[in-house]
Motif scaffolding. Structure first.
Motif, PDB file in Angstrom:
ATOM      1  N   GLN A   1       0.849  -1.197   0.000  1.00 60.32           N
ATOM      2  CA  GLN A   1       0.000   0.000   0.000  1.00 60.32           C
ATOM      3  C   GLN A   1       0.886   1.250   0.000  1.00 60.32           C
ATOM      4  N   PHE A   2       0.269   2.391  -0.171  1.00 63.59           N
ATOM      5  CA  PHE A   2       1.049   3.624  -0.208  1.00 63.59           C
ATOM      6  C   PHE A   2       0.287   4.757   0.459  1.00 63.59           C
ATOM      7  N   ILE A   3       0.997   5.839   0.696  1.00 62.39           N
ATOM      8  CA  ILE A   3       0.348   7.053   1.190  1.00 62.39           C
ATOM      9  C   ILE A   3       0.630   8.184   0.205  1.00 62.39           C
ATOM     10  N   GLY A   4      -0.195   9.215   0.247  1.00 61.33           N
ATOM     11  CA  GLY A   4       0.072  10.420  -0.515  1.00 61.33           C
ATOM     12  C   GLY A   4       0.669  11.442   0.445  1.00 61.33           C
ATOM     13  N   VAL A   5       1.796  12.000   0.093  1.00 58.43           N
ATOM     14  CA  VAL A   5       2.425  13.005   0.949  1.00 58.43           C
ATOM     15  C   VAL A   5       2.320  14.358   0.232  1.00 58.43           C
ATOM     16  N   TYR A   6       1.786  15.338   0.951  1.00 57.57           N
ATOM     17  CA  TYR A   6       1.576  16.664   0.345  1.00 57.57           C
ATOM     18  C   TYR A   6       2.748  17.594   0.643  1.00 57.57           C
ATOM     19  N   PRO A   7       3.377  18.150  -0.384  1.00 57.97           N
ATOM     20  CA  PRO A   7       4.362  19.204  -0.121  1.00 57.97           C
ATOM     21  C   PRO A   7       3.651  20.422   0.481  1.00 57.97           C
ATOM     22  N   ARG A   8       4.395  21.209   1.250  1.00 51.67           N
ATOM     23  CA  ARG A   8       3.813  22.432   1.831  1.00 51.67           C
ATOM     24  C   ARG A   8       3.782  23.568   0.827  1.00 51.67           C
ATOM     25  N   ASP A   9       4.761  23.585  -0.050  1.00 50.78           N
ATOM     26  CA  ASP A   9       4.876  24.631  -1.060  1.00 50.78           C
ATOM     27  C   ASP A   9       3.610  24.636  -1.923  1.00 50.78           C
ATOM     28  N   LYS A  10       2.857  25.727  -1.903  1.00 55.42           N
ATOM     29  CA  LYS A  10       1.570  25.762  -2.586  1.00 55.42           C
ATOM     30  C   LYS A  10       1.707  25.828  -4.110  1.00 55.42           C
ATOM     31  N   GLU A  11       2.927  26.011  -4.565  1.00 58.28           N
ATOM     32  CA  GLU A  11       3.163  25.881  -6.007  1.00 58.28           C
ATOM     33  C   GLU A  11       2.855  24.454  -6.453  1.00 58.28           C
ATOM     34  N   THR A  12       3.113  23.495  -5.555  1.00 57.68           N
ATOM     35  CA  THR A  12       2.855  22.080  -5.832  1.00 57.68           C
ATOM     36  C   THR A  12       1.618  21.671  -5.052  1.00 57.68           C
ATOM     37  N   LEU A  13       0.683  21.058  -5.719  1.00 61.12           N
ATOM     38  CA  LEU A  13      -0.616  20.816  -5.089  1.00 61.12           C
ATOM     39  C   LEU A  13      -0.883  19.362  -4.763  1.00 61.12           C
ATOM     40  N   LEU A  14      -0.425  18.479  -5.629  1.00 59.92           N
ATOM     41  CA  LEU A  14      -0.909  17.101  -5.570  1.00 59.92           C
ATOM     42  C   LEU A  14      -0.102  16.261  -4.587  1.00 59.92           C
ATOM     43  N   PRO A  15      -0.762  15.275  -3.978  1.00 61.20           N
ATOM     44  CA  PRO A  15      -0.039  14.368  -3.085  1.00 61.20           C
ATOM     45  C   PRO A  15       0.937  13.500  -3.868  1.00 61.20           C
ATOM     46  N   ARG A  16       2.129  13.264  -3.278  1.00 61.33           N
ATOM     47  CA  ARG A  16       3.116  12.385  -3.905  1.00 61.33           C
ATOM     48  C   ARG A  16       2.896  10.960  -3.419  1.00 61.33           C
ATOM     49  N   PRO A  17       2.618  10.027  -4.333  1.00 62.12           N
ATOM     50  CA  PRO A  17       2.417   8.643  -3.890  1.00 62.12           C
ATOM     51  C   PRO A  17       3.738   8.007  -3.489  1.00 62.12           C
ATOM     52  N   ILE A  18       3.837   7.543  -2.247  1.00 60.94           N
ATOM     53  CA  ILE A  18       5.069   6.926  -1.755  1.00 60.94           C
ATOM     54  C   ILE A  18       4.713   5.627  -1.046  1.00 60.94           C
ATOM     55  N   SER A  19       5.412   4.551  -1.417  1.00 57.05           N
ATOM     56  CA  SER A  19       5.061   3.237  -0.875  1.00 57.05           C
ATOM     57  C   SER A  19       5.505   3.114   0.575  1.00 57.05           C
ATOM     58  N   ILE A  20       4.825   2.241   1.272  1.00 52.61           N
ATOM     59  CA  ILE A  20       5.135   2.006   2.680  1.00 52.61           C
ATOM     60  C   ILE A  20       6.306   1.037   2.763  1.00 52.61           C
ATOM     61  N   CYS A  21       7.346   1.445   3.483  1.00 51.33           N
ATOM     62  CA  CYS A  21       8.544   0.616   3.603  1.00 51.33           C
ATOM     63  C   CYS A  21       8.461  -0.289   4.822  1.00 51.33           C
ATOM     64  N   GLU A  22       7.898   0.223   5.898  1.00 48.51           N
ATOM     65  CA  GLU A  22       7.802  -0.577   7.115  1.00 48.51           C
ATOM     66  C   GLU A  22       6.772   0.059   8.041  1.00 48.51           C
ATOM     67  N   THR A  23       6.139  -0.783   8.865  1.00 51.57           N
ATOM     68  CA  THR A  23       5.195  -0.243   9.841  1.00 51.57           C
ATOM     69  C   THR A  23       5.580  -0.727  11.234  1.00 51.57           C
ATOM     70  N   ASP A  24       5.258   0.091  12.205  1.00 49.00           N
ATOM     71  CA  ASP A  24       5.317  -0.340  13.598  1.00 49.00           C
ATOM     72  C   ASP A  24       3.913  -0.069  14.136  1.00 49.00           C
ATOM     73  N   ARG A  25       3.075  -1.105  14.088  1.00 52.79           N
ATOM     74  CA  ARG A  25       1.648  -0.891  14.374  1.00 52.79           C
ATOM     75  C   ARG A  25       1.411  -0.546  15.835  1.00 52.79           C
ATOM     76  N   GLU A  26       2.175  -1.176  16.748  1.00 49.31           N
ATOM     77  CA  GLU A  26       1.987  -0.890  18.180  1.00 49.31           C
ATOM     78  C   GLU A  26       2.298   0.572  18.488  1.00 49.31           C
ATOM     79  N   GLU A  27       3.397   1.060  17.929  1.00 50.82           N
ATOM     80  CA  GLU A  27       3.851   2.420  18.232  1.00 50.82           C
ATOM     81  C   GLU A  27       3.200   3.460  17.312  1.00 50.82           C
ATOM     82  N   GLY A  28       2.453   2.996  16.296  1.00 54.95           N
ATOM     83  CA  GLY A  28       1.846   3.934  15.347  1.00 54.95           C
ATOM     84  C   GLY A  28       2.879   4.691  14.531  1.00 54.95           C
TER      85      GLY A  28
END
Lengths: 262, 301
Positions: free
Chosen positions: A39-66
């Motif tokens: 799965q992946f997440i979309g990461v939004y740049p703060r710079d308002k020149e760029t609008l769209l979320p960047r799709p980046i795959s999940i490398c690892e999760t720590d579900r207990e620690e969130g």
């Protein structure tokens, strides 16, 4: 557990450069609890020149620690901005997106994971989940050169073979060269990497009667299946538009290699 | 406080709609927003038969906006009637179906198939810049627009909105042509034709070479055109182009729009539509506006 997609603010926990232009960022988010390999997440740049979320795959999760880990390559303005984030910074993310690898189907099978370049990061979480489910896992990681980012992380969960394009370490060649040279046995392949690699894996798996799941990428806008920007041709009529075009962001990014025309 | 607006006899609980093609039929963004809060859902364009759309890449980011060349991929009217309309009927919001076609006959076939469907209005897409087979011509020549509008009006059972292209010399002339042919409303702007070149690959970024630009960067152009169109015709104008907030929506209302639509900003902020509704209410509270109609076209010479 609520499985709805959300846009929310996450806190950056750490950031480091693993190899030239390859960054490793851990973020704190409740999405970690419902994020799975592929799965992946979309990461939004703060710079308002760029609008769209960047799709980046999940490398690892720590579900207990969130906690959730993304490893990404800096390619344009957005990812270059992300590379500058430090612990304590906040970032807007959209997730969890996409379908993930079918870990349950690997049960009792010789499953070989193949990651090429920036397709290696999702193999860490995938190897971890497969190992947790009781599988013994082999990973073949294809690198450009001897900057073997994430190799040690993979070795925690799997037996690892390395291929390098320049032959500086491991087997000279690509992930499939390793299959031949090391005589690796597989009855299922799960892969992520550049399109030529995925095409070669599709051909290889068909010739050898091996089931292969591959993770595709495409330029995306919404990330949630609304805009129809990121489609790929499919063998069968797709359920959304009925035109043999699946949405990579929602119907994928992981597909049975036989189902997609690549 | 009254946020209701009426267009061609259809009453909307508020003037906030979704811009066609950015919101599917509401299923995807229904995970983020309460569709009951919206004035209307305007669907992705639907044709008489399924359309596969353009090759990829179909989208590209540009300064303050994006380009798209989806090419109106859609499942065709038969699937749409069975699946999308029943989905939307579960919600207390108006349904506006966007209709696309390559020939006049295509449009008329869709319009006829919708005649018994529980939809509130039709929006006719004669202005998509990404479909080559002539549909855009309907929206770029006043006499063609007049002709197709007249033919659709003869067949349509629901009020008809003509969606206008900004890629014209005189938007007022186009709005007048739609009105003269019997359109019940016009909506504008569709995307502005643009192009992006990858200087490293020395190639077009989009497979289609050109794409329609949307997003906040086009908002001033849209406000200007809504102002011009609303002064050229008596029928209501629905305004869109880069709307991200309640303030943006108010700007369009003041320019003369009777309703507004949120488009590309859904991709940036999946909660945008509901936030625009709230933002309008906050503005009305702040300035003690009793009825939203007081704002429509309030800025004029």
């Amino acid at each position: 557990m609520e499985n709805k997609k959300k846009k929310e603010t996450a806190r950056v926990l750490s950031q480091k450069e693993l190899a030239p232009g390859i960054y490793d960022m851990w973020i704190e988010t409740e999405m970690a609890k419902r994020a799975f390999a592929g799965q992946f997440i979309g990461v939004y740049p703060r710079d308002k020149e760029t609008l769209l979320p960047r799709p980046i795959s999940i490398c690892e999760t720590d579900r207990e620690e969130g906690k959730l880990r993304i490893v990404y390559r800096t390619a344009g303005k957005g990812t270059k901005e992300f590379a500058g984030y430090q612990a304590g910074d906040e970032t807007e993310i959209l997730g969890v997106l996409g379908n993930g690898f079918p870990v349950n189907e690997a049960k009792g099978k010789h499953v070989v994971l193949m990651g090429g370049g920036i397709g290696i990061p999702p193999m860490v979480e995938l190897a971890r989940e497969l190992k947790e489910a009781g599988n013994s896992v082999i990973v073949i990681a294809g690198y450009r050169d001897d900057k073997l980012f994430l190799k040690e992380d993979l070795e925690k969960y799997a037996g690892v073979y390395v291929a390098t394009e320049d032959g500086s370490t491991g087997v000279m060649g690509n992930v499939l060269t390793v299959m031949e040279e090391k005589n690796v046995q597989a009855d299922m392949i799960m892969a992520c990497g550049p399109m030529p690699m995925l095409r070669a894996i599709k051909k290889y798996s068909r010739e050898n009667g091996i089931k292969a799941y591959i993770s595709l990428e495409e330029r995306m806008a919404c990330g949630v299946g609304a805009c129809l920007g990121c489609v790929c041709r499919t063998k069968d009529i797709d359920h959304h538009s009925h035109v043999n075009n699946a949405r990579i962001c929602t119907d994928g990014p992981v597909f049975d290699a036989e189902d997609v025309e690549i | 406080m009254n946020t209701k607006v009426t267009i061609a006899g259809v009453e909307f609980k508020n003037p906030v709609m979704t811009a066609s093609g950015t919101f599917g039929s509401g299923m995807e963004y229904g995970e983020f927003v309460d569709l009951n809060r919206l004035g209307a859902v305007v669907t992705k364009g639907v044709a008489n038969v399924p359309w596969p759309g353009n090759p990829t890449p179909r989208v590209a980011e540009v300064y303050g906006g994006m380009l798209n060349a989806i090419g109106l991929q859609n499942p065709g009217i038969d699937v749409f009637l069975k699946r999308d309309i029943p989905f939307l009927k579960q919600y207390d919001t108006k349904i506006i179906v966007n209709v696309c076609g390559k020939t006049v006959e295509d449009y008329l076939e869709v319009v006829e198939k919708l005649s018994d469907a529980p939809v509130d209005m039709l929006e006719i897409n004669v202005s998509c810049p990404n479909v080559k087979e002539g549909a855009i011509a309907f929206g770029q020549k006043a006499e063609c627009l007049f002709d197709i509008t007249s033919q659709i009006k003869k067949k349509a059972k629901q009020p008809v909105i003509m969606k206008l292209s900004p890629n014209v010399t005189d938007i007022a002339e186009m709005a007048r042509a739609a009105e003269a042919a019997g359109a019940d409303a016009v909506s504008l702007i569709n995307t502005i034709t643009g192009m992006k070149i990858d200087i490293h690959k020395r190639a077009f970024v989009l497979a289609n070479k050109t794409g329609g630009m949307s997003g906040p960067a086009i908002k001033p152009v849209a406000v200007r055109m809504v102002y011009q169109a609303s002064h050229a015709v008596k029928i209501p104008v629905i305004g869109m182009g880069g709307i991200a907030s309640g303030e943006d929506a108010i700007e369009f209302l003041l320019a003369g729009a009777s309703a507004v639509a949120v488009g590309a900003m859904n991709f940036v902020n999946p909660y945008a539509t509901e936030e625009v509704v709230k933002g309008i209410e906050e503005y009305m509270n702040r300035y003690q506006i009793e009825d939203i109609k007081e704002l429509i076209g309030a800025v004029r010479e």
